[in-house]
Write a protein that holds these residues in place. Structure first.
Motif, mmCIF file in Angstrom:
data_model
loop_
_atom_site.group_PDB
_atom_site.id
_atom_site.type_symbol
_atom_site.label_atom_id
_atom_site.label_comp_id
_atom_site.label_asym_id
_atom_site.label_seq_id
_atom_site.Cartn_x
_atom_site.Cartn_y
_atom_site.Cartn_z
ATOM 1 N N ILE A 84 0.830 -1.207 0.000
ATOM 2 C CA ILE A 84 0.000 0.000 0.000
ATOM 3 C C ILE A 84 0.865 1.257 0.000
ATOM 4 O O ILE A 84 0.668 2.181 -0.806
ATOM 5 C CB ILE A 84 -0.952 -0.004 1.211
ATOM 6 C CG1 ILE A 84 -1.953 -1.160 1.101
ATOM 7 C CG2 ILE A 84 -1.692 1.325 1.323
ATOM 8 C CD1 ILE A 84 -2.818 -1.343 2.323
ATOM 9 N N VAL A 85 1.838 1.305 0.901
ATOM 10 C CA VAL A 85 2.690 2.494 1.014
ATOM 11 C C VAL A 85 3.564 2.656 -0.235
ATOM 12 O O VAL A 85 3.673 3.750 -0.806
ATOM 13 C CB VAL A 85 3.578 2.404 2.275
ATOM 14 C CG1 VAL A 85 4.571 3.572 2.313
ATOM 15 C CG2 VAL A 85 2.723 2.393 3.532
ATOM 16 N N THR A 105 3.250 1.445 -3.420
ATOM 17 C CA THR A 105 2.552 1.798 -4.656
ATOM 18 C C THR A 105 1.956 3.206 -4.586
ATOM 19 O O THR A 105 1.869 3.891 -5.611
ATOM 20 C CB THR A 105 1.441 0.778 -4.954
ATOM 21 O OG1 THR A 105 0.583 0.629 -3.798
ATOM 22 C CG2 THR A 105 2.022 -0.581 -5.295
ATOM 23 N N THR A 106 1.546 3.628 -3.400
ATOM 24 C CA THR A 106 1.034 4.992 -3.254
ATOM 25 C C THR A 106 2.122 6.014 -3.540
ATOM 26 O O THR A 106 1.895 7.022 -4.234
ATOM 27 C CB THR A 106 0.465 5.202 -1.835
ATOM 28 O OG1 THR A 106 -0.609 4.294 -1.599
ATOM 29 C CG2 THR A 106 -0.049 6.634 -1.673
ATOM 30 N N GLY A 121 3.027 5.944 -7.194
ATOM 31 C CA GLY A 121 1.938 6.514 -7.976
ATOM 32 C C GLY A 121 1.969 8.017 -8.080
ATOM 33 O O GLY A 121 1.330 8.606 -8.973
ATOM 34 N N GLN A 122 2.713 8.689 -7.199
ATOM 35 C CA GLN A 122 2.820 10.150 -7.249
ATOM 36 C C GLN A 122 3.799 10.617 -8.312
ATOM 37 O O GLN A 122 3.819 11.796 -8.663
ATOM 38 C CB GLN A 122 3.267 10.674 -5.868
ATOM 39 C CG GLN A 122 2.374 10.251 -4.715
ATOM 40 C CD GLN A 122 0.932 10.628 -4.920
ATOM 41 O OE1 GLN A 122 0.619 11.762 -5.313
ATOM 42 N NE2 GLN A 122 0.026 9.687 -4.648
ATOM 43 N N SER A 177 7.679 0.609 -9.924
ATOM 44 C CA SER A 177 6.429 -0.121 -9.681
ATOM 45 C C SER A 177 6.669 -1.627 -9.698
ATOM 46 O O SER A 177 6.166 -2.363 -8.844
ATOM 47 C CB SER A 177 5.395 0.262 -10.747
ATOM 48 O OG SER A 177 4.225 -0.521 -10.605
ATOM 49 N N ARG A 231 -6.955 0.431 -4.847
ATOM 50 C CA ARG A 231 -6.821 1.864 -5.147
ATOM 51 C C ARG A 231 -5.364 2.307 -5.104
ATOM 52 O O ARG A 231 -4.955 3.209 -5.843
ATOM 53 C CB ARG A 231 -7.659 2.680 -4.162
ATOM 54 C CG ARG A 231 -9.159 2.553 -4.380
ATOM 55 C CD ARG A 231 -9.925 3.566 -3.547
ATOM 56 N NE ARG A 231 -9.815 3.295 -2.121
ATOM 57 C CZ ARG A 231 -10.628 2.483 -1.443
ATOM 58 N NH1 ARG A 231 -11.602 1.843 -2.077
ATOM 59 N NH2 ARG A 231 -10.469 2.287 -0.146
ATOM 60 N N ALA A 232 -4.567 1.679 -4.238
ATOM 61 C CA ALA A 232 -3.153 2.053 -4.148
ATOM 62 C C ALA A 232 -2.362 1.502 -5.334
ATOM 63 O O ALA A 232 -1.575 2.224 -5.959
ATOM 64 C CB ALA A 232 -2.568 1.537 -2.831
ATOM 65 N N THR A 233 -2.576 0.241 -5.665
ATOM 66 C CA THR A 233 -1.782 -0.390 -6.724
ATOM 67 C C THR A 233 -2.089 0.176 -8.101
ATOM 68 O O THR A 233 -1.205 0.237 -8.961
ATOM 69 C CB THR A 233 -2.004 -1.911 -6.732
ATOM 70 O OG1 THR A 233 -3.416 -2.188 -6.856
ATOM 71 C CG2 THR A 233 -1.499 -2.544 -5.441
ATOM 72 N N LYS A 260 -2.565 3.102 -8.941
ATOM 73 C CA LYS A 260 -1.867 4.362 -9.159
ATOM 74 C C LYS A 260 -0.468 4.128 -9.738
ATOM 75 O O LYS A 260 0.063 4.979 -10.457
ATOM 76 C CB LYS A 260 -1.743 5.132 -7.836
ATOM 77 C CG LYS A 260 -3.077 5.584 -7.265
ATOM 78 C CD LYS A 260 -2.873 6.262 -5.916
ATOM 79 C CE LYS A 260 -4.213 6.693 -5.293
ATOM 80 N NZ LYS A 260 -4.029 7.308 -3.949
#
Length: 367
Positions: free
Chosen positions: A105-106, A108-109, A112-113, A124, A193-195, A197
């Motif tokens: 989660i952390v 990929t978030t 994703g930025q 990724s 939702r995290a992945t 991104k």
């Protein structure tokens, strides 16, 4: 015969031909009655949705329904095993799973930025591979990958037989894929939702998943971009108990592009990976998995396959299914895995009625 009763696989036409030559006779009823009894006692569909029975006991009582009491010595060994599995292995595995999910989660978030670039894609893939490998360790997974030269390539579609939700982790432990599935809530929704991104996964809303044309359109767009990761699809649509491969839904084979078949076969000697979703929820299932001795399996990457000229999607799907069954040493069945939760369609019964009618007409015309 290996079953409870001795099954007769003689086709209907040959079986009834022994009784008469032309018209309907009352004795025909006995053929259909016997087939009905065979189906009730031991049909080849429902037995694929129960845990595979082992030849020898592996000290997990849930894998041998016939075990009650064998000897005092073996019972003592089993009790020691329970202590080891629940008091030592389970806490360690739970900790590793928490680390893997949190990192996913952390990581990929954060990735994703970043703006879309080759650096983002590289990071990724690093995050996905690292976290998947942590999760495999949380299951004490021992995976043997064969024929790595046939690994799915970008712009392709990876299809595999389906035994468990952890199939995806087993495969992503050795490479990155774009997942396809329905949007969920809860912890799974947070992960989705995290992945998405960081990686172009294809998630559908509940209303969209029913729109077959929309699903096909989005998947075709993904496959058309040769820079995107290969799509991972399980065409059976449900989990089968590691003994068989059931009908592949044709939708995955209408998209176009190259199909990369993958066969997955678990070794039940160390733990039963099959998820009977009709009997256990996902939490109960994961508890059973994480209190097993280990998850051991073989993965075979198979040569890519393309649709032949004049071959429709159903024929292509059956050809791929047959190849996976042969490679994994699995039984190939024509039935829809949806029978796990649904009743047999009326069309199946009507098909048998039509076959019987055609046989009478054909025999009558010959007579």
């Amino acid at each position: 015969s290996q079953g409870i009763i001795e099954r007769d696989e003689t086709p209907m036409e040959k079986e009834i031909a022994r009784l008469h030559r032309v018209d309907f006779e009352f004795s025909d009823i006995f053929y259909f009655c016997r087939k009905g009894f065979e189906a009730i006692v031991e049909d080849e569909v429902t037995q694929r949705f129960s845990s595979e029975e082992l030849v020898s006991w592996n000290l997990l009582t849930r894998t041998n329904v016939n075990f009650h009491y064998i000897s005092l010595r073996l019972t003592v060994v089993w009790v020691i095993g329970v202590v080891v599995r629940y008091c030592f292995l389970l806490p360690l595995r739970f900790t590793l799973a928490a680390i893997g999910i949190t990192s996913m989660i952390v990581g990929t978030t954060m990735v994703g930025q970043l703006p879309n670039s080759s650096v983002k894609n590289y990071l990724s893939e690093v995050v996905h591979l690292t976290c998947s490998r942590i999760l495999v360790r949380a299951l004490s997974g021992t995976i043997h990958y064969h024929n790595k030269e046939n690994k799915p390539q970008k712009g392709g579609i990876c299809v595999a037989n389906h035994t468990s939700p952890i199939d995806a982790i087993i495969l992503t432990n050795d490479g990155c894929y774009a997942m396809v599935g329905q949007v969920h809530g809860g912890l799974m929704g947070v992960i989705q939702r995290a992945t998405v991104k960081a990686c172009p996964h294809v998630w559908f809303e509940r209303s969209e998943i029913k729109d077959r044309h929309l699903v096909t359109k989005r998947l075709r767009e993904h496959v058309a971009d040769k820079s995107k990761l290969p799509i991972l699809i399980f065409p059976e649509g449900t989990c089968i108990n590691n003994t068989s491969v059931m009908m592949f839904k044709k939708g995955s084979f209408e998209i176009g592009g190259t199909i990369y078949p993958v066969a997955i076969k678990y070794d039940p000697q160390f733990g039963d990976a099959f998820w009977n979703s009709s009997k256990y929820n996902i939490v109960s299932y994961l508890l059973r998995i994480m209190t097993s001795w280990a998850i051991v399996c073989n993965v075979w990457y198979m040569p890519p396959m393309v649709r032949k000229e004049g071959e429709d999607a159903v024929q292509f799907a059956n050809r791929v299914k047959s190849a996976i069954a042969r490679q994994g040493g699995l039984t190939e069945l024509p039935w829809d895995g949806g029978l796990k939760r649904a009743k047999v369609k009326d069309t199946f019964r009507e098909e048998q009625q039509k076959n019987y009618s055609k046989m009478l007409v054909r025999n009558g015309s010959v007579g």
